[in-house]
Motif scaffolding. Sequence first.
Motif, PDB file in Angstrom:
ATOM      1  N   ARG A  72       3.189  29.565  26.829  1.00 19.85           N
ATOM      2  CA  ARG A  72       4.321  28.918  26.136  1.00 19.85           C
ATOM      3  C   ARG A  72       5.357  28.405  27.133  1.00 19.85           C
ATOM      4  O   ARG A  72       6.031  27.420  26.900  1.00 19.85           O
ATOM      5  CB  ARG A  72       4.969  29.909  25.187  1.00 19.85           C
ATOM      6  CG  ARG A  72       6.241  29.401  24.541  1.00 19.85           C
ATOM      7  CD  ARG A  72       6.843  30.436  23.625  1.00 19.85           C
ATOM      8  NE  ARG A  72       5.944  30.738  22.547  1.00 19.85           N
ATOM      9  CZ  ARG A  72       5.948  30.124  21.355  1.00 19.85           C
ATOM     10  NH1 ARG A  72       6.810  29.169  21.121  1.00 19.85           N
ATOM     11  NH2 ARG A  72       5.100  30.462  20.416  1.00 19.85           N
ATOM     12  N   ARG A 135       3.889  38.364  20.606  1.00 15.53           N
ATOM     13  CA  ARG A 135       3.840  38.117  19.157  1.00 15.53           C
ATOM     14  C   ARG A 135       5.212  37.770  18.604  1.00 15.53           C
ATOM     15  O   ARG A 135       5.344  36.877  17.766  1.00 15.53           O
ATOM     16  CB  ARG A 135       3.268  39.332  18.438  1.00 15.53           C
ATOM     17  CG  ARG A 135       1.792  39.441  18.628  1.00 15.53           C
ATOM     18  CD  ARG A 135       1.209  40.455  17.694  1.00 15.53           C
ATOM     19  NE  ARG A 135      -0.217  40.505  17.908  1.00 15.53           N
ATOM     20  CZ  ARG A 135      -0.940  41.586  17.738  1.00 15.53           C
ATOM     21  NH1 ARG A 135      -0.384  42.703  17.343  1.00 15.53           N
ATOM     22  NH2 ARG A 135      -2.238  41.550  17.952  1.00 15.53           N
ATOM     23  N   SER A 136       6.238  38.480  19.052  1.00 19.50           N
ATOM     24  CA  SER A 136       7.604  38.185  18.599  1.00 19.50           C
ATOM     25  C   SER A 136       7.999  36.777  19.009  1.00 19.50           C
ATOM     26  O   SER A 136       8.581  36.033  18.223  1.00 19.50           O
ATOM     27  CB  SER A 136       8.595  39.186  19.185  1.00 19.50           C
ATOM     28  OG  SER A 136       8.390  40.451  18.644  1.00 19.50           O
ATOM     29  N   SER A 137       7.685  36.426  20.238  1.00 17.48           N
ATOM     30  CA  SER A 137       7.986  35.088  20.740  1.00 17.48           C
ATOM     31  C   SER A 137       7.269  34.024  19.921  1.00 17.48           C
ATOM     32  O   SER A 137       7.846  33.013  19.541  1.00 17.48           O
ATOM     33  CB  SER A 137       7.575  34.988  22.210  1.00 17.48           C
ATOM     34  OG  SER A 137       7.701  33.684  22.685  1.00 17.48           O
ATOM     35  N   ASP A 138       5.995  34.251  19.629  1.00 20.66           N
ATOM     36  CA  ASP A 138       5.221  33.307  18.822  1.00 20.66           C
ATOM     37  C   ASP A 138       5.787  33.202  17.410  1.00 20.66           C
ATOM     38  O   ASP A 138       5.924  32.111  16.863  1.00 20.66           O
ATOM     39  CB  ASP A 138       3.748  33.716  18.749  1.00 20.66           C
ATOM     40  CG  ASP A 138       2.993  33.508  20.055  1.00 20.66           C
ATOM     41  OD1 ASP A 138       3.528  32.826  20.974  1.00 20.66           O
ATOM     42  OD2 ASP A 138       1.868  34.046  20.183  1.00 20.66           O
ATOM     43  N   ARG A 139       6.126  34.353  16.828  1.00 15.40           N
ATOM     44  CA  ARG A 139       6.631  34.392  15.456  1.00 15.40           C
ATOM     45  C   ARG A 139       7.991  33.683  15.339  1.00 15.40           C
ATOM     46  O   ARG A 139       8.257  32.979  14.393  1.00 15.40           O
ATOM     47  CB  ARG A 139       6.750  35.845  15.007  1.00 15.40           C
ATOM     48  CG  ARG A 139       6.845  36.063  13.547  1.00 15.40           C
ATOM     49  CD  ARG A 139       6.744  37.516  13.108  1.00 15.40           C
ATOM     50  NE  ARG A 139       7.367  38.504  13.973  1.00 15.40           N
ATOM     51  CZ  ARG A 139       6.692  39.343  14.782  1.00 15.40           C
ATOM     52  NH1 ARG A 139       5.384  39.317  14.838  1.00 15.40           N
ATOM     53  NH2 ARG A 139       7.319  40.215  15.534  1.00 15.40           N
ATOM     54  N   LEU A 140       8.828  33.883  16.365  1.00 24.15           N
ATOM     55  CA  LEU A 140      10.170  33.289  16.344  1.00 24.15           C
ATOM     56  C   LEU A 140      10.186  31.862  16.875  1.00 24.15           C
ATOM     57  O   LEU A 140      11.208  31.190  16.782  1.00 24.15           O
ATOM     58  CB  LEU A 140      11.135  34.154  17.160  1.00 24.15           C
ATOM     59  CG  LEU A 140      11.348  35.572  16.639  1.00 24.15           C
ATOM     60  CD1 LEU A 140      12.171  36.382  17.627  1.00 24.15           C
ATOM     61  CD2 LEU A 140      12.015  35.547  15.279  1.00 24.15           C
ATOM     62  N   GLY A 141       9.056  31.441  17.435  1.00 25.13           N
ATOM     63  CA  GLY A 141       8.989  30.081  17.982  1.00 25.13           C
ATOM     64  C   GLY A 141       9.854  29.881  19.203  1.00 25.13           C
ATOM     65  O   GLY A 141      10.368  28.797  19.431  1.00 25.13           O
ATOM     66  N   LEU A 142      10.056  30.958  19.979  1.00 26.14           N
ATOM     67  CA  LEU A 142      10.891  30.851  21.174  1.00 26.14           C
ATOM     68  C   LEU A 142      10.245  29.914  22.184  1.00 26.14           C
ATOM     69  O   LEU A 142       9.036  29.927  22.385  1.00 26.14           O
ATOM     70  CB  LEU A 142      11.078  32.229  21.808  1.00 26.14           C
ATOM     71  CG  LEU A 142      11.801  33.268  20.965  1.00 26.14           C
ATOM     72  CD1 LEU A 142      11.846  34.594  21.691  1.00 26.14           C
ATOM     73  CD2 LEU A 142      13.199  32.805  20.617  1.00 26.14           C
TER      74      LEU A 142
END
Length: 145
Positions: A72, A135-142
């Motif tokens: 990312r 996963r948090s980054s993916d979920r939040l779209g960071l």
Amino acid sequence: MSDQWDRLLDIWQDRWDSSVKSRWTYGIFPDIRRRLVLPLEVDYYVCQFLTGHGDFNSKLESFNLRGEAMCRWETEDESVDHVLYRCPLLSAERDRVIRQIGEDVWPCETKVFMDTRSNYCALRRFAREAIEAKRSSDRLGLVPG
């Protein structure tokens, strides 16, 4: 151990040494006999780091499950090696591993994670934190910024 068992392990080791597959795992466990005596607690998270097969864009892309292999942060392909040693998203988690293992040996060969229980526990903790952070980054779209 029996002679047959030793012979079998020798054959297995020869095949393991000459294989072109699973080289990431080979780096962690180059010696079959040593691996067999290691008392490893394996879970969902650390298994991905021991095998290199898991929630890494490069692996997912190889199975056509992800559009691209790039991290990312667009620094390089997101492989287990990238996540463990270089991904900018995980610098705080990596710093804990480095303190645990020792700055004098970092970046270390992957087999160092099997040298002591403490090193292995550091890898296990990092694996869990890394996958949850990803996963948090993916979920939040960071995105980097």
